[in-house]
Design an enzyme around this catalytic site. Structure first.
Site, mmCIF file in Angstrom:
data_model
loop_
_atom_site.group_PDB
_atom_site.id
_atom_site.type_symbol
_atom_site.label_atom_id
_atom_site.label_comp_id
_atom_site.label_asym_id
_atom_site.label_seq_id
_atom_site.Cartn_x
_atom_site.Cartn_y
_atom_site.Cartn_z
ATOM 1 N N GLU A 44 0.988 -0.732 0.088
ATOM 2 C CA GLU A 44 -0.458 0.129 -0.424
ATOM 3 C C GLU A 44 1.268 1.320 0.171
ATOM 4 O O GLU A 44 1.396 1.178 0.672
ATOM 5 C CB GLU A 44 -0.880 0.175 1.714
ATOM 6 C CG GLU A 44 -1.653 1.116 1.132
ATOM 7 C CD GLU A 44 -2.802 1.414 2.915
ATOM 8 O OE1 GLU A 44 -3.431 1.834 3.199
ATOM 9 O OE2 GLU A 44 -1.858 0.573 3.788
ATOM 10 N N LYS A 110 -9.884 2.302 -2.525
ATOM 11 C CA LYS A 110 -9.567 2.304 -0.905
ATOM 12 C C LYS A 110 -11.244 2.050 -0.207
ATOM 13 O O LYS A 110 -11.798 2.901 -0.167
ATOM 14 C CB LYS A 110 -8.492 2.189 0.056
ATOM 15 C CG LYS A 110 -8.969 1.772 1.437
ATOM 16 C CD LYS A 110 -7.743 2.402 2.028
ATOM 17 C CE LYS A 110 -6.923 1.610 3.437
ATOM 18 N NZ LYS A 110 -5.757 2.550 4.262
ATOM 19 N N CYS A 144 -5.345 -2.950 2.636
ATOM 20 C CA CYS A 144 -5.322 -2.563 4.572
ATOM 21 C C CYS A 144 -6.088 -3.010 5.394
ATOM 22 O O CYS A 144 -6.885 -3.561 5.192
ATOM 23 C CB CYS A 144 -4.207 -0.823 4.433
ATOM 24 S SG CYS A 144 -3.188 -1.376 5.964
#
Length: 259
Positions: A44, A110, A144
């Protein structure tokens, strides 16, 4: 359809807020891969580390980092994925790029911005699930903090691989290990988690623990995974098909609608 998919994980330290240095480091690491691979996975925010300094560091999709990913993918005849800070229409996104060997790409923004670090104050969240079709494999890319939310990852789309890129800190690494394994088991899919090592500009240490788990939750990647490494793992389509046909757990999943 390709029966075997080779995934190369590059677990690496990152130079804080220095895209040029990180691109150079990853160019060297990619060049060092000696065996054939289908997909290279980077962390990331692999050009900057997990920073909220988006105003100074954001690029657009024509910027140097996306251009670098395209160039590396073409040069090495492989797909490359990882996330970057992207500016678009007045908003900042933590955006994953899945760049194909021909230079075309698919993106994922995300969904779950990390409120504990104030990510939601800087970055707009994504709203769309993405499935990447690559060499006959269906890959679901996530980022994540998305790992903590099983509904978002639930395998309603019959994907083969669930893939997370991350900057997941050492202090919560036990959760990372447990949740990656759980996502593989509950979704009857390979689960890949690629994390970083080192220490970021905020003083947070990272110990990697990048790993690949199979459908039954067995780790099929290296056990010594707290330092920088490069490892290529072979995923087998027949393992997915055989286990799903035999166990059929996904047939009993609950129906739901995401809002």
């Amino acid at each position: 359809m390709q029966e075997e998919l080779k995934i190369t994980m590059i677990q690496s330290d990152l130079v804080w807020e220095n895209p040029n240095a990180n691109r150079m480091i990853f160019s060297e690491k990619i060049a060092s891969i000696s065996e054939a691979t289908d997909l290279i996975v980077l962390p990331e925010m692999f050009t900057t580390g997990f920073t909220m300094n988006a105003k100074a560091l954001a690029e657009d999709e024509t910027g140097a980092s996306v251009s670098w990913m395209i160039s590396e993918a073409k040069k090495h005849h492989t797909a490359i994925t990882g996330s970057l800070i992207i500016s678009e229409n007045g908003c900042y996104y933590n955006r994953l790029f899945f760049v194909f060997p021909d230079g075309n790409y698919t993106t994922y923004n995300k969904r779950h911005t990390f409120t504990l670090a104030g990510e939601h104050k800087t970055f707009a969240r994504g709203n769309d699930q993405v499935i990447v079709m690559y060499k006959g494999w269906k890959i679901c890319p996530l980022i994540c903090y998305d790992l903590r939310f099983p509904v978002w990852a639930r395998n309603t789309m019959n994907y083969d691989v669930l893939l997370y890129v991350a900057n997941w800190p050492e202090k919560r690494i036990a959760a990372w290990d447990a949740l990656l394994k759980a996502r593989a088991i509950e979704n009857m899919a390979y689960c890949i988690g690629l994390n970083r090592t080192g220490e970021d500009g905020n003083g947070h240490p990272y110990v990697g623990h990048s790993a690949v788990y199979d459908l039954l939750g067995e780790q099929v990647s290296t056990k010594d995974f707290e330092h920088e490494f490069i490892e290529t793992i072979s995923l087998q389509k027949n393992e997915i098909e055989t286990n799903r046909r035999h166990l059929q757990f996904l047939n009993d999943k609950d129906d739901f609608t995401l809002s």
